[in-house]
Enzyme design. Structure first.
Site, PDB file in Angstrom:
ATOM      1  N   TYR A 178       0.746  -1.216   0.083  1.00 24.42           N
ATOM      2  CA  TYR A 178      -0.096  -0.084   0.134  1.00 24.42           C
ATOM      3  C   TYR A 178       0.872   1.273  -0.087  1.00 24.42           C
ATOM      4  CZ  TYR A 178      -4.299  -2.193   2.024  1.00 24.42           C
ATOM      5  OH  TYR A 178      -5.489  -2.726   2.198  1.00 24.42           O
ATOM      6  N   GLU A 182       1.211   3.899  -2.935  1.00 25.37           N
ATOM      7  CA  GLU A 182       0.648   5.306  -3.039  1.00 25.37           C
ATOM      8  C   GLU A 182       1.496   6.290  -2.770  1.00 25.37           C
ATOM      9  OE1 GLU A 182      -3.396   4.059  -0.099  1.00 25.37           O
ATOM     10  OE2 GLU A 182      -1.729   4.920   1.034  1.00 25.37           O
ATOM     11  N   HIS A 467     -26.252   6.388 -15.699  1.00 22.02           N
ATOM     12  CA  HIS A 467     -25.730   6.746 -16.812  1.00 22.02           C
ATOM     13  C   HIS A 467     -25.536   8.257 -17.192  1.00 22.02           C
ATOM     14  CE1 HIS A 467     -24.502   5.957 -21.088  1.00 22.02           C
ATOM     15  NE2 HIS A 467     -25.339   6.785 -21.395  1.00 22.02           N
ATOM     16  N   GLU A 472     -21.431   2.123 -13.858  1.00 19.27           N
ATOM     17  CA  GLU A 472     -22.859   1.316 -14.373  1.00 19.27           C
ATOM     18  C   GLU A 472     -22.415   0.284 -15.059  1.00 19.27           C
ATOM     19  OE1 GLU A 472     -24.448   3.092 -18.102  1.00 19.27           O
ATOM     20  OE2 GLU A 472     -22.948   4.645 -18.055  1.00 19.27           O
TER      21      GLU A 472
HETATM   22  P1  NDP Z   1       2.855  -3.849   3.210  1.00 19.97           P
HETATM   23  O1  NDP Z   1       3.017  -5.210   4.255  1.00 19.97           O
HETATM   24  O2  NDP Z   1       1.459  -3.777   2.473  1.00 19.97           O
HETATM   25  O3  NDP Z   1       3.874  -4.139   2.240  1.00 19.97           O
HETATM   26  C1  NDP Z   1       5.344  -4.277   2.511  1.00 19.97           C
HETATM   27  C2  NDP Z   1       5.815  -4.355   1.420  1.00 19.97           C
HETATM   28  O4  NDP Z   1       7.273  -4.226   1.598  1.00 19.97           O
HETATM   29  C3  NDP Z   1       5.690  -5.543   0.500  1.00 19.97           C
HETATM   30  O5  NDP Z   1       5.537  -5.370  -0.683  1.00 19.97           O
HETATM   31  C4  NDP Z   1       6.730  -6.496   0.797  1.00 19.97           C
HETATM   32  O6  NDP Z   1       6.920  -7.341  -0.091  1.00 19.97           O
HETATM   33  C5  NDP Z   1       7.862  -5.573   1.115  1.00 19.97           C
HETATM   34  N1  NDP Z   1       8.980  -5.817   1.711  1.00 19.97           N
HETATM   35  C6  NDP Z   1       8.908  -6.337   3.236  1.00 19.97           C
HETATM   36  N2  NDP Z   1       9.892  -6.664   3.551  1.00 19.97           N
HETATM   37  C7  NDP Z   1      10.943  -6.232   2.701  1.00 19.97           C
HETATM   38  C8  NDP Z   1      12.451  -6.429   2.702  1.00 19.97           C
HETATM   39  N3  NDP Z   1      13.256  -6.858   3.627  1.00 19.97           N
HETATM   40  N4  NDP Z   1      12.919  -6.027   1.602  1.00 19.97           N
HETATM   41  C9  NDP Z   1      12.231  -5.702   0.331  1.00 19.97           C
HETATM   42  N5  NDP Z   1      10.869  -5.584   0.235  1.00 19.97           N
HETATM   43  C10 NDP Z   1      10.173  -5.840   1.377  1.00 19.97           C
HETATM   44  O7  NDP Z   1       3.220  -2.650   4.359  1.00 19.97           O
HETATM   45  P2  NDP Z   1       3.040  -1.042   4.092  1.00 19.97           P
HETATM   46  O8  NDP Z   1       4.181  -0.536   4.791  1.00 19.97           O
HETATM   47  O9  NDP Z   1       2.982  -0.940   2.609  1.00 19.97           O
HETATM   48  O10 NDP Z   1       1.328  -1.076   4.575  1.00 19.97           O
HETATM   49  C11 NDP Z   1       1.540  -1.281   6.075  1.00 19.97           C
HETATM   50  C12 NDP Z   1      -0.090  -1.627   6.289  1.00 19.97           C
HETATM   51  O11 NDP Z   1      -0.728  -0.420   6.580  1.00 19.97           O
HETATM   52  C13 NDP Z   1      -0.864  -2.310   5.202  1.00 19.97           C
HETATM   53  O12 NDP Z   1      -1.038  -3.464   4.972  1.00 19.97           O
HETATM   54  C14 NDP Z   1      -2.273  -1.729   5.465  1.00 19.97           C
HETATM   55  O13 NDP Z   1      -2.962  -2.474   6.323  1.00 19.97           O
HETATM   56  C15 NDP Z   1      -2.076  -0.347   5.911  1.00 19.97           C
HETATM   57  N6  NDP Z   1      -2.338   0.837   5.108  1.00 19.97           N
HETATM   58  C16 NDP Z   1      -3.324   0.963   4.585  1.00 19.97           C
HETATM   59  C17 NDP Z   1      -3.733   2.040   3.580  1.00 19.97           C
HETATM   60  C18 NDP Z   1      -5.081   2.018   2.835  1.00 19.97           C
HETATM   61  O14 NDP Z   1      -6.086   1.420   3.508  1.00 19.97           O
HETATM   62  N7  NDP Z   1      -5.056   2.866   2.026  1.00 19.97           N
HETATM   63  C19 NDP Z   1      -2.574   2.844   3.191  1.00 19.97           C
HETATM   64  C20 NDP Z   1      -1.275   2.586   3.807  1.00 19.97           C
HETATM   65  C21 NDP Z   1      -1.113   1.673   4.793  1.00 19.97           C
HETATM   66  P3  NDP Z   1       6.232  -8.620  -0.181  1.00 19.97           P
HETATM   67  O15 NDP Z   1       5.078  -8.585  -0.942  1.00 19.97           O
HETATM   68  O16 NDP Z   1       7.153  -9.700  -1.014  1.00 19.97           O
HETATM   69  O17 NDP Z   1       5.974  -9.235   1.194  1.00 19.97           O
END
Ligand code: NDP
Length: 484
Positions: A178, A182, A467, A472
């Site tokens: 996320y 974003e 519409h 829609e």
């Molecule tokens: P996420 O868990 O969504 O994403 C973390 C990202 O970092 C993933 O792509 C993950 O890869 C990657 N990652 C993790 N560890 C490593 C590493 N060691 N090296 C490289 N890449 C890594 O966390 P976010 O921090 O983006 O968001 C946290 C939470 O906050 C979300 O899950 C959500 O619940 C909430 N949130 C909600 C929003 C909304 O409702 N619009 C907006 C912002 C946050 P991989 O996919 O391979 O695990």
């Protein structure tokens, strides 16, 4: 036994504040709350609210360009980060004041202090006070984490973005969740040259594959350099790399927006240009690196484990469906429990806690069919199962259409939108709805009501279309594109 309070809440974010207010205001409980930082927590101070205001700011760049093609005589100026940032901080101060006044008005005693647990009913505050409570609610939230990498402190995390003294010319964002997606869209919209390294094959893991694909395409179309299957391998200050002979060779790129000026964050966490080596062997110098690599529960040093509160592998508090921990007087809600980490869910958990503990109405928290939005550009709104998850469970029909909406088509913009329904063959119920479009967050809230009520595909079909709109299509898709 007599206690100082009926309820002591640790953490003044969305969940903690709501639980405290309702327990005091509606259930007549004697309540205190401790907050070591700012009232409003992640959502208000360093998450949803400032992020959404940045989304609005970043979208105006496109609006100005498009208005010209719609016949307006508009000259696009430059974005003034300092002016926006001043207004943003004023708004956050105002909102924090609102939170404080709401607590005060409900009769909640506030301690602007860190709190730790002494025993199952006792809280010690940094200011030296020790208070007792019949029930303790831990709502301490989470914090962003950096990967375990030498020099990772050269990179910033999402908390720091809102305190930058100036926007960088170029940024590398690590992660594909996320926050990474974003901020990639926001910063690109504000004129920053954005590169994203994501270790997996496609961004936004866990969401519907078609929706992820469309957002990835749109990000690239807007000029974001998205590198999948790529991670950061090494980083150091660019001048050190140059001295060591790295970063000076012909293979080293300077990200396009790189300038000689250095951007300093008020947090001090960015210290000028950073040399980065990727797992694919590329060496590049960026003005800034943002780690959006996930979040961790704020449980360290609270004294929870000593009391017998069970923590999961990620440090999150383990609770039952009533948010009760292994210690009966201690409950926990929100991100610190790492269930569904969204503000409205923390608020629901807080309300259910008050119903259960203070209103004699045991209320488990319903985590099923939670609509949510990812504020990329275009946005994604989603509720229920992805096509991939649904077909693992049962036989499904997929109704899906991707098209250029009339607002974009009119001015030859390439943007596409997606409207998609996943339908159970057996029950005809809509199991999932996925929308990628401007305003998808607003649309999915409405679709979420129908789907939570158990709407079938035929219920969607007999709803008359509005519409001309993009949504829609949700009620006019007659034939499945595939079954599985
Ligand atoms: P996420 O868990 O969504 O994403 C973390 C990202 O970092 C993933 O792509 C993950 O890869 C990657 N990652 C993790 N560890 C490593 C590493 N060691 N090296 C490289 N890449 C890594 O966390 P976010 O921090 O983006 O968001 C946290 C939470 O906050 C979300 O899950 C959500 O619940 C909430 N949130 C909600 C929003 C909304 O409702 N619009 C907006 C912002 C946050 P991989 O996919 O391979 O695990």
């Amino acid at each position: 036994m007599n206690f100082d309070y009926d309820l002591f809440v640790i953490g003044g974010g969305s969940g903690g504040v709501r639980a405290a207010r309702v327990a005091a205001g509606e259930a007549g409980a004697k309540v205190a709350l401790a907050e070591e930082s700012r009232y409003g927590g992640t959502c208000v101070i360093r998450g949803c609210v400032p992020k959404k205001l940045m989304v609005f700011a970043s979208e105006y760049a496109g609006v100005a360009d498009e208005a010209g093609r719609y016949g307006w005589d508009v000259t696009r100026g430059v974005f003034d980060w300092a002016a926006f940032s001043k207004r943003l901080n004023g708004e956050l101060d105002r909102l924090e004041g609102v939170y404080r006044r709401l607590l005060d008005g409900s009769g909640v005693k506030m301690f602007d202090s860190r709190a730790t647990l002494r025993d199952a009913h006792t809280v010690a505050l940094d200011n030296g006070d020790v208070v007792t409570a019949k029930h303790i609610l831990v709502a301490t939230g989470g914090h962003p984490v950096r990967p375990d990498l030498p020099n990772a402190n050269l990179g910033i995390v999402s908390d720091d973005i809102f305190h930058l003294a100036a926007l960088p010319k170029s940024i590398l964002i690590i992660g594909g969740g996320y926050i990474a997606c974003e901020f990639a869209c926001i910063l690109q919209g504000l004129g920053v040259d954005v590169t994203v390294y994501y270790r997996g094959a496609q961004i936004l893991r866990g969401f519907d594959d078609e929706a992820r694909g469309l957002i990835a395409d749109a990000m690239c179309e807007r000029g974001i350099k998205l590198h999948t299957g790529t991670n950061i391998l090494d980083m150091c200050p660019a001048d050190q790399a140059a001295e060591a002979g790295q970063g000076a060779g012909p293979d080293v790129l300077r990200a396009a927006g790189q300038s000689t000026h250095q951007t300093k964050a008020s947090t001090g966490s960015n210290q000028g240009p950073v040399w980065v080596k990727s797992t694919t062997g590329h060496e590049t110098v960026f003005d800034q690196v943002l780690f959006a690599t996930g979040r961790k529960a704020n449980t360290a040093g609270l004294g929870l484990e000593d009391l017998g509160v069970k923590l999961g592998r990620g440090g999150q508090i383990e609770v039952d469906s009533y948010s009760q921990t292994a210690v009966p007087s201690i409950y926990a809600i929100g991100d610190v429990t790492d269930r569904v980490n969204l503000t409205p869910v923390a608020i629901r958990e807080g309300m259910a806690f008050v119903e259960t503990v203070f209103k004699g109405n045991p209320t488990p928290v319903d985590h099923d069919l939670i609509p949510s939005a990812v504020f990329t550009q275009p946005e994604m709104g989603t509720v229920g199962l992805s096509e991939e998850a649904a077909r693992e469970r049962e036989e499904i029909e997929v109704y899906s259409t991707s098209f250029r909406p009339m607002q974009s088509a009119f001015i030859d913009k390439p943007d596409r939108v997606l409207m998609k329904l996943i339908v159970s063959k057996a029950t005809r119920k809509v199991l999932g709805c996925h929308i990628v479009a401007p305003g998808a967050g607003e649309m999915i809230q409405m679709a979420g009501i129908a789907i939570k009520m158990g709407a079938t595909k035929e219920d969607f079909d007999r709803t008359v279309a509005v519409h001309p709109t993009m949504s829609e299509e949700l009620v006019t898709m007659r034939k499945p594109v595939r079954t599985a």
